[in-house]
Every structure is written in C-alpha cells, then in structure tokens.
Design an enzyme around this catalytic site. Sequence first.
Site, PDB file in Angstrom:
ATOM      1  N   SER A 281       6.708   9.607  -6.675  1.00  0.00           N
ATOM      2  CA  SER A 281       7.068   7.733  -7.362  1.00  0.00           C
ATOM      3  C   SER A 281       6.732   8.016  -8.918  1.00  0.00           C
ATOM      4  O   SER A 281       7.271   8.045 -10.009  1.00  0.00           O
ATOM      5  CB  SER A 281       6.041   7.054  -6.495  1.00  0.00           C
ATOM      6  OG  SER A 281       5.987   5.324  -6.935  1.00  0.00           O
TER       7      SER A 281
ATOM      8  N   ASP B 144      14.913   3.057  -0.232  1.00  0.00           N
ATOM      9  CA  ASP B 144      13.824   2.171  -1.150  1.00  0.00           C
ATOM     10  C   ASP B 144      13.374   1.293  -1.337  1.00  0.00           C
ATOM     11  O   ASP B 144      14.376   0.655  -2.319  1.00  0.00           O
ATOM     12  CB  ASP B 144      13.793   3.905  -2.537  1.00  0.00           C
ATOM     13  CG  ASP B 144      12.063   3.805  -2.646  1.00  0.00           C
ATOM     14  OD1 ASP B 144      11.154   3.627  -2.931  1.00  0.00           O
ATOM     15  OD2 ASP B 144      12.455   5.213  -3.318  1.00  0.00           O
TER      16      ASP B 144
ATOM     17  N   HIS C 168      10.421   5.038   0.757  1.00  0.00           N
ATOM     18  CA  HIS C 168       9.479   5.429   0.143  1.00  0.00           C
ATOM     19  C   HIS C 168       8.775   6.185   0.448  1.00  0.00           C
ATOM     20  O   HIS C 168       6.918   6.721   0.892  1.00  0.00           O
ATOM     21  CB  HIS C 168       8.848   3.997  -0.769  1.00  0.00           C
ATOM     22  CG  HIS C 168       8.306   4.879  -2.232  1.00  0.00           C
ATOM     23  ND1 HIS C 168       9.070   4.908  -3.317  1.00  0.00           N
ATOM     24  CD2 HIS C 168       6.755   4.136  -3.090  1.00  0.00           C
ATOM     25  CE1 HIS C 168       8.758   5.163  -4.420  1.00  0.00           C
ATOM     26  NE2 HIS C 168       6.955   4.960  -3.886  1.00  0.00           N
TER      27      HIS C 168
END
Length: 435
Positions: A301, A386, A415
């Site tokens: 991320s 995601d 995610h």
Amino acid sequence: MNRFNFMKFLAALCCCLFISLAGFSQSRSTHPIQVLVSPDKPDWTYEPNEEASFSIQVLKHQVPLNDVEITYAVGPEKMTPVNNGKLQLKNGTAVVKGKLSAPGFLRCEANVTIDGNTYRGIATAGYAPQDIQPTQKLPDDFQEFWNEAKAKAAKIPMDAKLTLLPERCTETVDVFQVNIQNAMVGNRLYGILAKPKKEGKYPAVLSVPGAGVRPYAGIIDLAEKGIITLQIGIHGIPVTYEAGLYADLGNGALRGYPFFNLDNRDSYYYNKVYLGCVRAIDFLYSLSAFDTNNLLVWGGSQGGALAIITASLDDRIKGLVSIYPALSDLTGYLHHRAGGWPHMFNVTNAPQMATEDKINVSAYYDVVNFARNLKVPGFYTWGYNDDTCPPTSYYAAYNVIDAPKELYLVQETGHWTYPEQQHQIREWILKQFGK
C-alpha cells in the site's frame, strides 16, 4: 556470503515477508451471508468493447438463496455507475452485463439486505490492463529536483542515537529504537533496528510502512537468523509508545497527513518521508556489520509505493517487493478514471485539492514518475478487487517500468494477500539471490 548462510538468509527473509505482509493485509470478513459476483471469463480479463457478463448469487450457510432482491451497480471503478438498479434472483442467480471501450477496470457491485443487515460483493473485469498509461505528467526537472533534494539532505549530520530495548532483546539479537536526523536539522526519523549480537557481516532488509500512525515491534525473529532489519516509521515520532497515543495522533494532528502542504513541492508532507527512506539506507550503510551486498526493500500500500520510490531514488537497493502500491497516478480522477490513494483529486476532494499548484506538486511525488527510473528487479502482486488502491492506478505505474519485473496476479484479492502470494514472493527471492 557462503551458501549455508545464504540459505539461512532466504529462509529468514521469507519468514519476515510473511510477518510484514500480514501486518498490512486487510482482514477478510466472514459472514453467514455471502454475495458472490463472478465474471464470465476465468482470468477476469477482456479486450476493449468485449462484453463482460457478471453472475450474482447470494449464499446463506453456503447454500444459494432464491427469490432475493439485490441492488447492483456496474461502471468504471471509483466512477459513477453507468448501469444500476434492482434485480430479483431467479433460480438463485442474476446476471448483469457491461463493457469498456478503452483499457481500464469495470466493476460490478451487488448488495443485499437481509434481516436489517446489508452484505456486499464485487468483481472487477480488467480491460487490457497492460495497455493502461499514466495520466500524470513527468516534470522536466523531476530528476534534478530529487537529486538536489538528496544532495541537500545528505549534508545534514545523521546524529544517530540508539536506545537499547532490553525487553525486546534475545540471547542472539540486540534490539534498538533508532533515532536519526532526517532531511533537515531537528527533523528526526525513528525505527526499530534488530541485529545479530555475534560479530560478522550480515545482509539487511528495510521495511517501509503502510499508511497510518502506529508503533512498531521490529522484525526480531529475522535478525535471529542472521539478517539486519530496520523497520521505520515516517512521522518523526518515537515508535515505542502505547498504541492509544498513535490512534490519537491519527485522528488528530496527523489526520489527513497525505494532503499536508500539497501546494509546495519543497514542504509537502511526503518530502521528508521519501528522503527519510534514503536516510534509513544511509544508516544501514553506517553499520559495520552490514555486508553492503544484499539490501532489499519491501512494503504494501503506502509501503508498496515507498518500496518503488526508495529503489528509484537510491541505487544501493538491489531489489524490491511492492504489493498494491498507493500514490500511483494521482491525477487519474482529473481524466475521468480512478486515481491512486489517497484519492486527493476525486469528486469529494477535488473542490479543495484540484488547484493548479497542487496538481503540479503531485507530479513530483507520484509513483508513476519514480517507476520510470527503476533499474533493479522487482516483484509485484495484487488483484483486481482493490477498493483502497485502484488497480487502474498501479497498472499505470507498473506499465512504465523498464527494469526486470514480475507480476503475480490474484484477481479476486482486494487490499489483502493470500498465502500463495507470500509463497510466490519467496520463490522470486530465491530466483534473484540464488545465483
């Protein structure tokens, strides 16, 4: 390093990667009600103008329900749906269709309300994702800007201060909180260093963090196997306080930090963050126990972005692992498609954020423009579902990378990561360093 120590390095690194990935993987909720949305192609990937058909089922205790009303929406991810409404399941299934005429991602979302609770399912069709190109511009002086920033920061004394953390030390590893001076006098970078007590030369790994404000425990079990580890925070605050303090900062003084000073390229919040990653490498190189030949960086991320950026800024990095990188193609929203986290230019934020100055500054911090300059091999893994870091955004960065790269795609992931992805990371490391 000899082969025995090298194999210990690989085994330990894989263990560390598992821990690191688990730290920023989003938990998948489990409920007795599941909404399943399935594309009609096994690889979820289509050509422009090819129609995608999504089947929708609702399961209760893994048994399909009949005659249930669902609401659905189909459209480019993060954009206003082009087709939405309600459907009654027939024989346990409803079908909706859609398509894109250009490279991108088409998302089908379905919701059902049962006993007052709403349940959601999504599936995302990729349309020629390998052809997605960035919307973000490359400033003419991009490299000059960062070369000057690094040169200026390099003149700042490191002033390293190590505080032993006896309660975290083991028989074979010393653990310290590291406090070093960052890009300007008085600006500090904190992290947790774990290193073997036994004299010798050891490889090192740099763990760069996902978004948020939190303490760090250090990667101690890896150090026990003969690897120096440095796990850093980015906010210039010690990383050993009680968790409640970081929650207070995240909801208070540091709330919205990715937006701070975006109209000034020299003082934007991520300026000290990016330079801090380089300073962390400086610190590792200052350690007499570091062998200088084996240095990897990884994260997911925000950390996935920082892994790419750090490897681009500093050629002392030998390889990187990046999982669903944030901060990629930030201007996508200004071109009627999804942009990267933190979504600073989406429909909600654009009225305040989409000024000329802020758009221009974003180009100096966008992963896309660092990705263009990568020289080291990288392993990348993500999925199509995601919601936090849209695949449109990270494909825009991935597609401009000329360095050796390998993508392990797991379409249904959002995610978060599967153990299979962590296994593939292990195999990639073996391939890179097994030579």
